[in-house]
Scaffold this active site. Sequence first.
Site, short mmCIF file in Angstrom:
data_model
loop_
_atom_site.label_atom_id
_atom_site.label_comp_id
_atom_site.label_asym_id
_atom_site.label_seq_id
_atom_site.Cartn_x
_atom_site.Cartn_y
_atom_site.Cartn_z
N ASP B 414 0.87 -1.16 0.00
CA ASP B 414 0.00 0.00 0.00
C ASP B 414 0.92 1.22 0.00
O ASP B 414 2.10 1.12 0.33
CB ASP B 414 -0.85 -0.06 1.27
N ASP B 846 -1.56 -0.75 5.91
CA ASP B 846 -1.83 -0.24 7.26
C ASP B 846 -3.30 0.00 7.52
O ASP B 846 -3.71 0.13 8.65
CB ASP B 846 -1.06 1.07 7.48
N ASP B 850 -6.67 -2.30 3.18
CA ASP B 850 -5.65 -3.26 2.78
C ASP B 850 -5.95 -4.66 3.29
O ASP B 850 -5.22 -5.60 3.00
CB ASP B 850 -4.28 -2.83 3.30
#
EC number: 7.6.2.1
Lengths: 351, 984
Positions: B414, B846, B850
């Site tokens: 990410d 995080d 995700d």
Amino acid sequence: MSSNTPSSSAAAAAAGSVDPSAARRNSKRPKYSKFTQQELPACKPILTPGWVISTFLIISVIFIPLGVISLFASQDVVEIVDRYDTACIPPSDRANKVAYIQGAANKSCNRTLTVPKEMKQPIYVYYQLENFYQNHRRYVKSRSDSQLRSVKDENQIDACKPEDDFGGQPIVPCGLIAWSLFNDTYTLSRKNQPLAVNKKGIAWKSDKEHKFGKNVFPKNFQKGNITGGATLNPKIPLSEQEDLIVWMRTAALPTFRKLYGKIETDLHKGDTIEVNLQNNYNTYSFSGKKKLVLSTTSWLGGKNDFLGIAYLTVGGICFVLALAFTVMYLVKPRRLGDPTYLSWNRIPGGR
Amino acid sequence: MVRSGSFHVDSSSASHRRTPSRTVTLGHIQPQAPSYRTVYCNDRESNQPVRFKGNSISTTKYNVFTFLPKGLFEQFRRIANIYFLGISCLSMTPISPVSPITNVAPLSMVLLVSLIKEAFEDWKRFQNDMSINNSTVEILQDQQWISIPWRKLQVGDIVKIKKDGFFPADILFLSSTNADGICYVETANLDGETNLKIRKALERTWDYLVPEKAYEFKGEIQCEQPNNSLYTFTGNLVAQKQTLPLSPDQLLLRGCSLRNTEYIVGAVVFTGHETKVMMNAMNAPSKRSTLEKKLDKLIITIFCVLVTMCLIGAIGCSIVTDREDKYLGLHKSDWEYRNGLMIGFFTFFTLVTLFSSIIPISLYVSIEMIKFIQSTQFINRDLNMYHAETNTPASARTSNLNEELGQVEYIFSDKTGTLTRNLMEFFKCSIGGISYGCGVTEIERGIAQRHGLKVQEEQRSTGAIREKGFNFDDPRLMRGAWRNEPNPDLCKELFRCLAICHTVLPEGDESPEKIVYQAASPDEAALVTAAKNFGFFFYRRTPTMVHVRESHVEKMGKIQDVAYEILNVLEFNSTRKRQSVVCRFPDGRLVLYCKGADNVIFERLGNGTDDIRKVTREHLEQFGSSGLRTLCLAYKDLNPETYDSWNEKFIQAKSALRDREKKLDEVAELIEKDLTLIGSTAIEDKLQEGVPTCIETLSRAGIKIWVLTGDKMETAINIAYACNLINNEMKQFVISSETDAIREAEERGDQVEIARVIKEEVKKELKKSLEEAQHSLNTVAGPKLSLVIDGKCLMYALDPSLRVMLLSLSLNCTSVVCCRVSPLQKAQVTSLVRKGAQKITLSIGDGANDVSMIQAAHVGIGISGMEGMQAVMASDFAIAQFRFLTDLLLVHGRWSYLRICKVVMYFFYKNLTFTLTQFWFTFRTGFSGQRFYDDWFQSLFNVVFTALPVIVLGLFEKDVSASLSKRYPELRASMRSRPKVPKK
């Protein structure tokens, strides 16, 4: 710099160490230990040419003499081996050995042995059987240790089938092992003088004292239709029946020797020994061989070249390797830690 | 041992977790049915017939009675255990050459260890449940507050929760000690956000605060059936013959806690396992490492070897014994020796029992033990992976993927919060076509350096303000200087928009220095902080008002407090991509302020400001290419009549029971049009520490890194540049939906047509890129390749017909950037590589967006120590910083892989030597199956005598030191290409 506003400096102070003790209390920082950081002292030898060559050399230097010594020790042992299973059957009966051995004819047989070398006492007399699977699973378990040990347990014969009872009475000692007790006998003489064979003290002391009871006497032994081997004197307790005790300690491999007795006089080179043997034991039904063995011992035991050869082989290989590496090192040395040999430095297909 | 994470989870969050079986049962009753539940408040008898579930929760797997059967069942799902059970049964029969103890002892030892572990873990869960179930809450009984344990709470009860207390169930908020019937809740347990949220009670129920009053409250709540959507709630409260609409604003969720409020009173709506947080609880799908799967295959191979050995023995035995059937009186024995076939048959099983030790019984237990120690002692306690600033150590939440880390080939990362800090700083802005702010971003500096330009040191003006969230420096706007700019009115609107249009909560002292803004996203906080520094200090929020201390508005230096009445808030969500606020100025002026993504805002602009629009667009592109995040701001003056008629529709939509969200969106569409563009803001998204070095190290280790982000293509590309993922020597393939052909089709507006056009375009692009890629791969020393693709194109590229092409193109690229992708697409891309290319994948992220990607990859990593626990809860490993991946993959992963491989080899080696001796002996015993070893020796060989050396090897083996394997990441690549465990 004056660019910091009070709020940001306060925030910085809060993030930093305001109160060290409070910070320590709330800290989730793992405690340092060599174990958790995987920093325990360790060494990993790097196999440099020097190390490898000297290791191989040292091994060969130690092993080759050891092998030579072992071989000499084995050579010192004097051993007389006489195979008699076929020889002791009259030529007329050799076509059907099983019928002969099971028949009622006199099985007496004479063999003559010549002593090749001086033999110091004690000289051990063995019988050697070959192709006899004393380690067969059904044979090994066909015994009752508790029955052998004490009179109380003489009815514990479950494991002994098919030689467990005779007409409802337990056989002591029961089982296939005892039933198949070796029953050839040897009478030795030298120059027409009988040569005493001491049959005492051939069994393990622990077996005599702990495994075979002093008050356990043979009962109903070899009463069945087919006689397996020797009979036992019902008056002598099992702990004194040393032939049985030796036999009951089953051999691990199909070729084995069992101690028959000890000759406690020296034999001289060129002596001829007359052996009068009773060829009773049936090994013919499974084409087993029978041999009589007279042997002295050395500090290394009986005659056996294996250990010496093994030492010599390993030592020799190491020596050859050491030589080969030395030559390689001298002819085509390679720099230690050469990074071009690293996998990622080698261009695939190149070089 | 498997879920080591369970020991570290604190009690409150542990209640979120639940056994998989539980989730399955709940999955069936996922209430999408149109039915609703009716709750009679403060009236236990009326609720009786409905039989709502109690409030006690249970997250245990077993109870006293089911422990043994169920626990054993779980154990025997392992094929190895079944095998040993079979062998143990065989060894009880007379055909066995070994006593039963040989097989029963190790099996029971292994089972005992596993069962004790299970029992211990379940006991922990049980204690946890009990402490939660037995915590007390005050409920209303006979005009008094009475303390009862949580588990006795029932639907419809009136409860009182004090400050800092946790809500025991999902509660309808009735009244609070705060004025205006509001209360503050902390939702950290739910979504990890630490900022406080406001909940507001219905005005009608404000009075039911003291027991005497609350006793009179008799209402009927009609609401949706229990479901797992945390942010929705629709229902009506029927009280005193009035129907009042309920919204998520009135719902206090279990797991949250009350803050800044003395106490509140509420009515219980959902209890126990029906609460939203419990409906949400799920276990991450249990992952098995590839090595473990390979191990299964290996064991099957070994089993085949075993069968072969036994067959040889059986045939040998039947031949030998049949021929010599008179041998030693065996002919007299039992029926199983009747003929060769029978002998062979029984000998086969005898030998199976004898050779059973070829399959190492303690293999799994030992490996589990090794991995458990590896994860709890080595990974969790590695000081190199401890982040001091956030006080977060690394945490292996599951211990069965350690060695998988050593084999990872693809990393899906990410961007926000993972590669970047999610630390937003107001950096630049553009007002009315003029760009302000003279900072130089790190990314720009990086680009300049790559171009070989000298970067001049930043010239900071003397009075520049620097604080968290604000890194803006331009004397033209500061300290009221904006009044002399060409567009002072637009400046004013921009500042007001920043100060008013948000959902931020101020906390603490109402002075510019001490105030702390609680915002849902750091962007918002940065914007409000910026407004503060421009002289529009937002200092107080009440449910209906926003108070702003404005400076320099009427004339330089004048400070005045202005209260704006907030009439409507049209909230931000991912489909709208914008947020609006309708407010009334003290002088009665009605204004709609709107901020949002550039394309969304530009679509809704009115006519007339084309030049500003054009310049602003240019500025937006500039900001984007310097790696800044941009937002467009706009406003619109409303006249009271149109507003009133719109407001009616809005209220209607707001009280709708069904499809409220959709209706609200539609209503918002009606007013968010003909906007006037003010300008745009640009926020810098700072890179995490050490990210570029880490990425370089990892790519030297042969790991390919893909960035999957929801951000714009320009931002994503720039972050990729800044991270060393893409550089100018690389050949870039860009597949974007922002092409003329696609735009044209979109303007025509036919959905089917758009889809067809995009698909064609994507196909064309993919084909072209693939050809070029293959061409450049065939040439010696061709450039490295990179692929950039956006979400819209990805949607079509993931279509089964194009998927193969996409995969082969992307596998040829060193780095891939996917931008504007949805969480689902992130997961799709991950599984594309995982399933399509059979590579070991790792996802790191995080945020909640995700989670799907983290669960889809072989190894999921969550960034911990910051806001948002959801990614961490779904992950297998949690680390505080992206750069710790170096340690995790190159040191721990590499060693774990090496060690586990060696352990497996060691195990098979020792058991093969052990068993092959037996096999050799079998030939010397007439194939009778006599054992070579003592019973006890054979039974304890694996579990006792040789257990320790293996474990020691599995813990201490090192080929190279940690520093070397970090300095030469290529070592890892070379290890991976040469499998330690033979492929079978």
